[in-house]
Design a protein around this motif. Structure first.
Motif, PDB file in Angstrom:
ATOM      1  N   ASN A 154       0.808  -1.228   0.000  1.00  0.00           N
ATOM      2  CA  ASN A 154       0.000   0.000   0.000  1.00  0.00           C
ATOM      3  C   ASN A 154       0.840   1.276   0.000  1.00  0.00           C
ATOM      4  O   ASN A 154       0.315   2.369   0.227  1.00  0.00           O
ATOM      5  N   SER A 155       2.119   1.146  -0.278  1.00  0.00           N
ATOM      6  CA  SER A 155       3.016   2.303  -0.231  1.00  0.00           C
ATOM      7  C   SER A 155       2.896   3.165  -1.488  1.00  0.00           C
ATOM      8  O   SER A 155       2.484   2.699  -2.561  1.00  0.00           O
ATOM      9  N   PHE A 156       3.278   4.418  -1.344  1.00  0.00           N
ATOM     10  CA  PHE A 156       3.296   5.345  -2.476  1.00  0.00           C
ATOM     11  C   PHE A 156       4.286   4.863  -3.532  1.00  0.00           C
ATOM     12  O   PHE A 156       4.029   4.971  -4.739  1.00  0.00           O
ATOM     13  N   GLY A 157       5.433   4.326  -3.088  1.00  0.00           N
ATOM     14  CA  GLY A 157       6.465   3.880  -4.018  1.00  0.00           C
ATOM     15  C   GLY A 157       5.976   2.783  -4.949  1.00  0.00           C
ATOM     16  O   GLY A 157       6.218   2.825  -6.163  1.00  0.00           O
ATOM     17  N   VAL A 158       5.284   1.790  -4.401  1.00  0.00           N
ATOM     18  CA  VAL A 158       4.755   0.707  -5.227  1.00  0.00           C
ATOM     19  C   VAL A 158       3.689   1.249  -6.172  1.00  0.00           C
ATOM     20  O   VAL A 158       3.663   0.907  -7.366  1.00  0.00           O
ATOM     21  N   GLY A 159       2.821   2.104  -5.679  1.00  0.00           N
ATOM     22  CA  GLY A 159       1.799   2.703  -6.540  1.00  0.00           C
ATOM     23  C   GLY A 159       2.409   3.481  -7.686  1.00  0.00           C
ATOM     24  O   GLY A 159       1.920   3.428  -8.824  1.00  0.00           O
ATOM     25  N   SER A 160       3.494   4.190  -7.401  1.00  0.00           N
ATOM     26  CA  SER A 160       4.174   4.970  -8.432  1.00  0.00           C
ATOM     27  C   SER A 160       4.785   4.058  -9.496  1.00  0.00           C
ATOM     28  O   SER A 160       4.696   4.347 -10.697  1.00  0.00           O
TER      29      SER A 160
END
Length: 217
Positions: A150-156
């Motif tokens: 659920n991290s921003f990095g993975v989403g990015s």
């Protein structure tokens, strides 16, 4: 070895080399591979080879052992990266699983188990809980999985993968890209093993182009 036997052995080797060279020279733009225009900017100084795949793709599952074996022979100036294809919400979930594994540095532990679960065990892995259980079964703490997933990095990274696939104009999986300039699929190449041969040809083509550019500066 008898001189006559040696002669025929050398002749056979020479013909094999010539045949291989001729076959490589037969790879033609538009027939065996396509040029990507505009080219996609590379993120490495090495020659980047990208595999576009989906965990739910049976062809990708069958291709993976060939790709893993091919990767072992890559020279130091070539790097292979995976890039999940994303055409719907399920594929987006699977893309998040891939980048979660990369962030947690466990891709070598969960990559094939995800393929296996979907293609052999017939599990959809369509939600966070199912994926958390798979990661947990392969030694990843649930808390670590949830934080990364659920991290921003993975989403990015998922958004970047989607943009990359669109820019490359891929139409199926597996497909491959060399140096952000060339797209190769199994249909045009003539099969999965042949696709890797075309990739090898394009790696040499890019290496030669880089050498020429370097000499001119």
């Amino acid at each position: 070895m008898h001189p006559r036997s040696l002669f025929f052995a050398l002749l056979s080797t020479t013909l094999l080399l010539v045949s291989s060279w001729a076959q490589a020279e037969d790879y033609v733009e538009g027939e065996h591979y396509d040029v990507i225009s505009p080219a996609i900017r590379a993120s490495s100084e090495k020659i980047e080879v990208t595999e576009f795949f989906w965990y739910g793709c049976g062809h990708c599952y069958n291709f993976e052992p060939q790709l893993a074996q091919w990767k072992k022979s890559l020279p130091d100036d070539v790097v292979l990266n995976g890039s999940p294809a994303i055409w719907n919400s399920l594929m987006e979930i699977h893309a998040k699983a891939f980048y979660t594994a990369e962030v947690l540095d466990v891709l070598d532990k969960v990559h094939m188990p995800i393929f296996q679960a979907i293609n052999v065990d017939r599990k959809r892995l369509s939600g966070e809980k199912e994926l958390a259980a798979l990661f947990s079964a392969n030694g990843v703490a649930q808390e670590d999985f949830e934080k990364a997933f659920n991290s921003f990095g993975v989403g990015s990274q998922v958004r970047q993968a989607n943009a990359r696939a669109r820019a490359a104009k891929i139409t199926g999986t597996p497909e491959m890209m060399v140096a952000g300039k060339y797209r190769i699929n199994t249909r045009k190449a003539g099969g999965q093993a042949e696709m890797l041969k075309v990739v090898n040809f394009l790696i040499e083509k890019e290496r030669a182009a880089m050498a020429t550019a370097s000499a001119e500066t």
